[in-house]
Motif scaffolding. Structure first.
Motif, PDB file in Angstrom:
ATOM      1  N   PHE A 176     -10.665   0.693   0.129  1.00  0.00           N
ATOM      2  CA  PHE A 176      -9.975  -0.602   0.017  1.00  0.00           C
ATOM      3  C   PHE A 176      -8.950  -0.577  -1.110  1.00  0.00           C
ATOM      4  O   PHE A 176      -7.861  -1.146  -0.993  1.00  0.00           O
ATOM      5  CB  PHE A 176     -10.992  -1.731  -0.195  1.00  0.00           C
ATOM      6  N   ALA A 177      -9.289   0.099  -2.214  1.00  0.00           N
ATOM      7  CA  ALA A 177      -8.336   0.191  -3.330  1.00  0.00           C
ATOM      8  C   ALA A 177      -7.070   0.918  -2.904  1.00  0.00           C
ATOM      9  O   ALA A 177      -5.963   0.564  -3.332  1.00  0.00           O
ATOM     10  CB  ALA A 177      -8.993   0.899  -4.514  1.00  0.00           C
ATOM     11  N   GLY A 178      -7.230   1.932  -2.048  1.00  0.00           N
ATOM     12  CA  GLY A 178      -6.065   2.665  -1.571  1.00  0.00           C
ATOM     13  C   GLY A 178      -5.114   1.809  -0.768  1.00  0.00           C
ATOM     14  O   GLY A 178      -3.916   2.120  -0.662  1.00  0.00           O
ATOM     15  N   ARG A 179      -5.605   0.731  -0.204  1.00  0.00           N
ATOM     16  CA  ARG A 179      -4.767  -0.210   0.549  1.00  0.00           C
ATOM     17  C   ARG A 179      -4.424  -1.435  -0.299  1.00  0.00           C
ATOM     18  O   ARG A 179      -3.929  -2.442   0.232  1.00  0.00           O
ATOM     19  CB  ARG A 179      -5.496  -0.653   1.822  1.00  0.00           C
ATOM     20  N   LYS A 180      -4.760  -1.336  -1.596  1.00  0.00           N
ATOM     21  CA  LYS A 180      -4.495  -2.433  -2.536  1.00  0.00           C
ATOM     22  C   LYS A 180      -5.193  -3.730  -2.110  1.00  0.00           C
ATOM     23  O   LYS A 180      -4.656  -4.826  -2.233  1.00  0.00           O
ATOM     24  CB  LYS A 180      -2.982  -2.661  -2.702  1.00  0.00           C
ATOM     25  N   LYS A 181      -6.424  -3.556  -1.607  1.00  0.00           N
ATOM     26  CA  LYS A 181      -7.272  -4.687  -1.237  1.00  0.00           C
ATOM     27  C   LYS A 181      -8.480  -4.689  -2.170  1.00  0.00           C
ATOM     28  O   LYS A 181      -9.169  -3.670  -2.317  1.00  0.00           O
ATOM     29  CB  LYS A 181      -7.740  -4.580   0.220  1.00  0.00           C
TER      30      LYS A 181
END
Length: 324
Positions: free
Chosen positions: A284-289
């Motif tokens: 999720f962090a990789g998608r800035k979520k």
């Protein structure tokens, strides 16, 4: 020690126990679980010779309960859910009556009464009327009568029902000690109790055996996997897309959608839940979520029980059959 072979009990068109087979070795404490209507008490009543079977055999220490009832019953002590107590007798008078009914006499009877009073820690109330004893002590009296005759097998049906927390702890400790010298079969609706004191667990559903193993093995190997819950600032579509790319996740479901994010429950077969949590976080962090909150929990005996017996209560209620 105990062999149950193809045991079946029918009441007209209703089958309470269906082709039930299992073996219990000598020593240790075994848990016997099943929802109301599963055939649990019927099975226990057949094992103790209180009820006949439609088909099948039960052998206790090599003796068939139907063909050699006297020999088989001498090897057993039984505490029903409602202890068979005589309220107008003192504890010592009651134990003398039960001991004589089991064939004990003279010095041997007095010796065994003294021993079961010691084991159940009831010696200081032996001269009191049973009607004057608390619920916890009446349960102890019920266990004491089951121990007379020094049986190899002790069957306890809901031994802690109706007790307060302190009494429950005391009875549990007593059962653990009994398991050191006897084979103990414990029926209980309190799953935490079974998990705490039983070395192996039998679960029946709709009259059939659905599991028989150590609690820790049931937790690992049966259908209740490790679970993770988290709240994410993402849309449903984004959550589905992220989680579908993680190989070790079995399935997931959206639990709630709130202003601060969407709550998701995830199931995984992996034992290393911490690694799965990391994978979810960085995906999720990789998608800035953002992941706002995350928690994990291992399956327990309650998860296993619910999964194996799911839907039984409703079916029994619809059939109109009740079997405690």
């Amino acid at each position: 020690m105990i062999t149950v072979e193809h045991l079946t009990k029918r009441y007209g068109d209703f089958t309470a126990v269906s082709d039930l087979s299992f073996e219990i070795g000598e020593g240790h404490v075994y848990g016997f679980l099943g929802p109301n209507g599963a055939g649990k008490s019927t099975t226990m009543n057949i094992m103790t010779g209180c009820l006949s079977a439609t088909e099948g055999h039960v052998r206790i220490d090599g003796h068939d309960i139907f063909e050699e009832p006297d020999q088989a019953k001498r090897t057993m002590g039984y505490l029903p859910e409602q202890p068979p107590l005589y309220m107008n007798e003192t504890l010592e008078e009651y134990l003398k009556f039960v001991g004589e009914a089991k064939g004990l006499k003279g010095r041997e009877l007095q010796k065994q009464i003294g021993e079961v009073l010691r084991q159940t820690k009831t010696g200081h109330v032996k001269d009191r009327l049973i009607s004057a004893l608390s619920k916890g002590y009446r349960q102890r009296v019920g266990i004491a009568q089951a121990l007379l005759g020094n049986p190899k097998v002790i069957i306890l049906d809901e031994p802690t029902v109706g007790l307060d927390p302190i009494q429950i702890i005391e009875i549990r400790d007593m059962i653990r000690q009994l398991g050191e010298n006897h084979t103990v079969i414990l029926s209980s609706h309190i799953l935490s109790e079974v998990q705490a004191i039983c070395e192996k667990v039998l679960i029946i559903s709709k009259g059939k055996l659905v599991a028989f193993d150590r609690p820790e093995n049931l937790e690992k190997l049966l259908l209740a996997p490790n679970g993770i819950s988290f709240t994410a600032e993402a849309s449903r579509e984004e959550i589905d897309e992220v989680l579908s790319g993680l190989n070790r996740i079995m399935q997931w479901e959206i639990q709630t959608q709130e202003d601060e994010g969407i709550r998701v429950n995830v199931k995984t077969e992996s034992e290393n839940v911490r690694d799965i949590c990391r994978e979810i976080f960085f995906a999720f962090a990789g998608r800035k979520k953002a992941i706002l909150e995350m928690s994990s929990g291992k399956a327990n005996l309650e998860d296993v029980f619910i999964e194996l017996t799911e839907g039984e209560t409703c079916e029994e209620e619809e059939s109109g059959v009740s079997e405690e």
